[in-house]
Write an enzyme that holds these catalytic residues in place. Structure first.
Site, PDB file in Angstrom:
ATOM      1  CG  MET A 143      -1.441  -1.391   0.927  1.00 48.81           C
ATOM      2  SD  MET A 143      -2.687  -1.062  -0.593  1.00 48.81           S
ATOM      3  CE  MET A 143      -4.148  -0.064   0.079  1.00 48.81           C
ATOM      4  CD  GLU A 149       1.679   8.670 -14.754  1.00 48.06           C
ATOM      5  OE1 GLU A 149       2.029   9.647 -14.586  1.00 48.06           O
ATOM      6  OE2 GLU A 149       0.038   8.717 -14.800  1.00 48.06           O
ATOM      7  CG  LEU A 191       6.603   1.678  -5.129  1.00 47.30           C
ATOM      8  CD1 LEU A 191       7.076  -0.433  -4.849  1.00 47.30           C
ATOM      9  CD2 LEU A 191       8.283   1.619  -3.270  1.00 47.30           C
ATOM     10  CG  ASN A 236       0.018  -3.121  -7.968  1.00 39.81           C
ATOM     11  OD1 ASN A 236       0.300  -3.499  -6.686  1.00 39.81           O
ATOM     12  ND2 ASN A 236      -0.849  -2.782  -9.017  1.00 39.81           N
ATOM     13  CG  HIS A 283      -5.753  -1.877  -9.265  1.00 39.56           C
ATOM     14  ND1 HIS A 283      -5.159  -0.635  -8.082  1.00 39.56           N
ATOM     15  CD2 HIS A 283      -6.381  -0.932 -10.093  1.00 39.56           C
ATOM     16  CE1 HIS A 283      -6.390  -0.044  -7.825  1.00 39.56           C
ATOM     17  NE2 HIS A 283      -6.863  -0.368  -9.055  1.00 39.56           N
TER      18      HIS A 283
HETATM   19  C1  GRF Z   1      -6.852  -6.516  -1.418  1.00 41.74           C
HETATM   20  O1  GRF Z   1      -7.699  -5.646  -1.508  1.00 41.74           O
HETATM   21  C2  GRF Z   1      -6.172  -6.862  -2.448  1.00 41.74           C
HETATM   22  O2  GRF Z   1      -8.153  -6.552  -3.978  1.00 41.74           O
HETATM   23  C3  GRF Z   1      -5.500  -5.495  -2.788  1.00 41.74           C
HETATM   24  O3  GRF Z   1      -4.818  -5.885  -1.373  1.00 41.74           O
HETATM   25  C4  GRF Z   1      -4.824  -6.086  -0.659  1.00 41.74           C
HETATM   26  C5  GRF Z   1      -5.092  -6.553   0.991  1.00 41.74           C
HETATM   27  O4  GRF Z   1      -4.549  -7.947  -0.079  1.00 41.74           O
HETATM   28  N1  GRF Z   1      -4.602  -6.418  -4.246  1.00 41.74           N
HETATM   29  P1  GRF Z   1      -3.674  -9.429   0.796  1.00 41.74           P
HETATM   30  O5  GRF Z   1      -5.016  -9.428   1.541  1.00 41.74           O
HETATM   31  O6  GRF Z   1      -2.454  -8.468   1.411  1.00 41.74           O
HETATM   32  O7  GRF Z   1      -2.979 -10.108  -0.281  1.00 41.74           O
END
Ligand code: GRF
Length: 197
Positions: free
Chosen positions: A90, A143, A93, A107, A109
């Site tokens: 989260m 981006e 970068l 990644n 998304h």
């Molecule tokens: C989830 O909301 C997923 O949709 C997004 O990141 C969040 C956590 O995912 N990719 P995870 O369980 O830590 O992989």
């Protein structure tokens, strides 16, 4: 055999799906799971699977993004992965980091990009009245949520869906899509994969 590093921030369910898929004739193996917080639940899951873990907490670097990214790059230099997977990571970068890994960095998304870059994707899909939603695996470029799409999985939006219900339906598809895209990417296949949930 390709070496894969995975960055997480939370529970790491996508990381677990990726790690558990890298067996047998799969052309890649996990070499590092890194979290930006010591209390990321995914760290225990990675350790339980015998994978090296690292923590680079972003908070001590507050405001100095370049220093935080330099610490991430140092961990990657040590682990020497061929591929970097962001999985529920989260932190944004910047180009100075991404430029070092572009072409080797993926990644996932939780939307059908290019729709709904950024956060709160499920609520936004519901607000828009979409009847189709899903997730995307893409190559990371400077981006945000914008790089070449490697795979997408769709899910229906159902009457009465809440953001949480929709997120749960998408997450099931994330766990199918990401491992399959990584397997293809690691074997040099860049063809876009489309799955239906
Ligand atoms: C989830 O909301 C997923 O949709 C997004 O990141 C969040 C956590 O995912 N990719 P995870 O369980 O830590 O992989």
């Amino acid at each position: 055999m390709k070496r894969v590093a995975i960055f997480i921030s939370g529970g790491g369910s996508n990381m677990v799906s990726l790690v558990d898929s890298m067996t047998g004739d799969h052309p890649a193996r996990p070499v590092l799971v890194l979290a930006n917080s010591a209390d990321a639940g995914g760290l225990q899951k990675a350790a339980a699977r015998g994978i090296a873990t690292a923590v680079v907490d972003h908070r001590p670097f507050k405001g100095d993004r370049e220093a935080f990214q330099a610490a991430l790059l140092a961990e990657l230099d040590a682990a020497a992965p061929d591929i970097l997977c962001l999985a529920g990571f989260m932190r944004v970068l910047t180009a100075s980091f991404v430029s070092r890994w572009q072409g080797r960095m993926l990644n996932i998304h939780p939307s059908l990009l290019p729709k709904y870059r950024g956060l709160h994707t499920h609520a936004r899909a519901l607000e828009a009245g979409d009847d189709l939603h899903g997730c995307t695996v893409h190559e990371v470029t400077p981006e945000l949520d914008d790089g070449p799409i490697l795979g997408q999985a769709t899910v229906p939006v159902l009457p009465g869906d809440t953001p949480d219900a929709l997120a749960a339906r998408v997450l099931v598809q994330e766990h199918r899509l990401y491992p399959e895209v990584l397997r293809r990417f690691a074997s040099g296949n860049r063809e876009t994969l489309r799955l239906q949930g």
